[in-house]
Design an enzyme around this catalytic site. Structure first.
Site, short mmCIF file in Angstrom:
data_model
loop_
_atom_site.label_atom_id
_atom_site.label_comp_id
_atom_site.label_asym_id
_atom_site.label_seq_id
_atom_site.Cartn_x
_atom_site.Cartn_y
_atom_site.Cartn_z
N GLY A 15 0.83 -1.20 0.00
CA GLY A 15 0.00 0.00 0.00
C GLY A 15 0.86 1.25 0.00
O GLY A 15 2.01 1.22 0.48
N GLN A 72 3.37 9.91 0.92
CA GLN A 72 4.62 9.16 1.03
C GLN A 72 5.56 9.40 -0.15
O GLN A 72 6.74 9.05 -0.08
CB GLN A 72 4.33 7.65 1.15
CG GLN A 72 3.64 7.30 2.45
CD GLN A 72 3.44 5.80 2.55
OE1 GLN A 72 2.47 5.27 2.05
NE2 GLN A 72 4.39 5.12 3.17
N CYS A 81 5.48 0.06 7.69
CA CYS A 81 5.21 1.18 6.79
C CYS A 81 6.49 1.53 6.03
O CYS A 81 7.56 1.60 6.64
CB CYS A 81 4.74 2.39 7.61
SG CYS A 81 4.42 3.86 6.62
N LEU A 82 6.36 1.75 4.72
CA LEU A 82 7.53 2.09 3.92
C LEU A 82 8.17 3.40 4.38
O LEU A 82 9.35 3.62 4.14
CB LEU A 82 7.14 2.19 2.43
CG LEU A 82 6.67 0.88 1.78
CD1 LEU A 82 6.13 1.15 0.38
CD2 LEU A 82 7.80 -0.15 1.73
N HIS A 118 -4.75 1.93 7.16
CA HIS A 118 -3.38 2.47 7.24
C HIS A 118 -3.20 3.62 6.23
O HIS A 118 -2.65 4.68 6.57
CB HIS A 118 -2.39 1.32 6.97
CG HIS A 118 -0.95 1.70 7.02
ND1 HIS A 118 -0.09 1.23 8.01
CD2 HIS A 118 -0.20 2.48 6.22
CE1 HIS A 118 1.11 1.73 7.79
NE2 HIS A 118 1.08 2.48 6.70
N GLU A 119 -3.68 3.39 4.99
CA GLU A 119 -3.47 4.41 3.94
C GLU A 119 -4.37 5.62 4.16
O GLU A 119 -3.96 6.76 3.90
CB GLU A 119 -3.70 3.81 2.55
CG GLU A 119 -2.84 2.59 2.20
CD GLU A 119 -1.36 2.73 2.52
OE1 GLU A 119 -0.84 3.85 2.49
OE2 GLU A 119 -0.71 1.70 2.82
N HIS A 122 -2.73 7.76 6.54
CA HIS A 122 -1.65 8.54 5.91
C HIS A 122 -2.18 9.86 5.33
O HIS A 122 -1.56 10.91 5.53
CB HIS A 122 -1.01 7.75 4.76
CG HIS A 122 0.19 6.94 5.16
ND1 HIS A 122 1.30 7.49 5.77
CD2 HIS A 122 0.48 5.63 5.00
CE1 HIS A 122 2.21 6.53 5.99
NE2 HIS A 122 1.73 5.39 5.54
NI NI Z 1 2.50 3.46 5.56
#
Ligand code: NI
Length: 171
Positions: free
Chosen positions: A46, A51, A93-94, A135-136, A139
């Protein structure tokens, strides 16, 4: 540069409420395409536009990480309509590399958003897919998953992140 740089913890774009998309124009289509490439290259399941340093309400999700084209979901202006139940599972998370912690999320969600043609989509999701949507959406509301940890755990994680990047990241 189709694969964009992923911004990490400490950069202000990750803590900002992202702006709604007013028109799905060429710029948004290019952003979404680049996000998919960036998510697959990472690899991740995701990604949210902040991000890649774009404060807009666009998310991409693909539990198959590029293996199954049917799994790819792109949502513009996503909105959680309903959430139900609770499930604790490990999350990462990236933008917060190296940290994986158990996070409580709804077990089921109903989400709506626009596809790249501007058509409204409503998706019912459970388990990991529900988790990624939550989660997204967090963000694009300026929230990272580590904010959901207990105060003690959060303090430990932040200390670890600070140690790894003493400058707190670069803009
Ligand atoms: Ni994330």
């Amino acid at each position: 540069m189709p694969v964009r740089k992923i911004v990490t913890y400490g950069q202000s774009v990750l803590e900002k409420m992202a702006d709604p998309v007013r028109e799905i124009d060429g710029e948004i289509i290019e952003l979404a395409r680049d996000m998919v490439l960036t998510m697959h290259a990472a690899p991740g399941i995701g990604l949210a536009a902040p991000q890649v340093n774009v404060s807009k309400r666009v998310i991409t999700v693909d539990l198959s990480v590029g293996e199954n084209p049917d799994d790819l979901i792109i949502l513009v202006n996503p909105e959680l309509l309903e959430t139900d139940g609770e499930e604790v599972s490990e999350e990462g998370c990236l933008s917060v590399p190296g940290i994986h912690e158990n996070v409580k999320r709804p077990a089921r969600v109903r989400i709506k958003g626009l596809d790249l043609k501007g058509k409204e989509k409503v998706i019912d999701a459970t388990g990991q897919l529900a988790r990624v949507f939550c989660h997204e959406v967090d963000h694009i509301n300026g929230r990272l998953f580590i904010e959901k940890l207990s105060p003690l755990k959060k303090a430990l994680v932040k200390k670890k992140l600070k140690k790894e990047r003493p400058t707190g990241g670069r803009e």
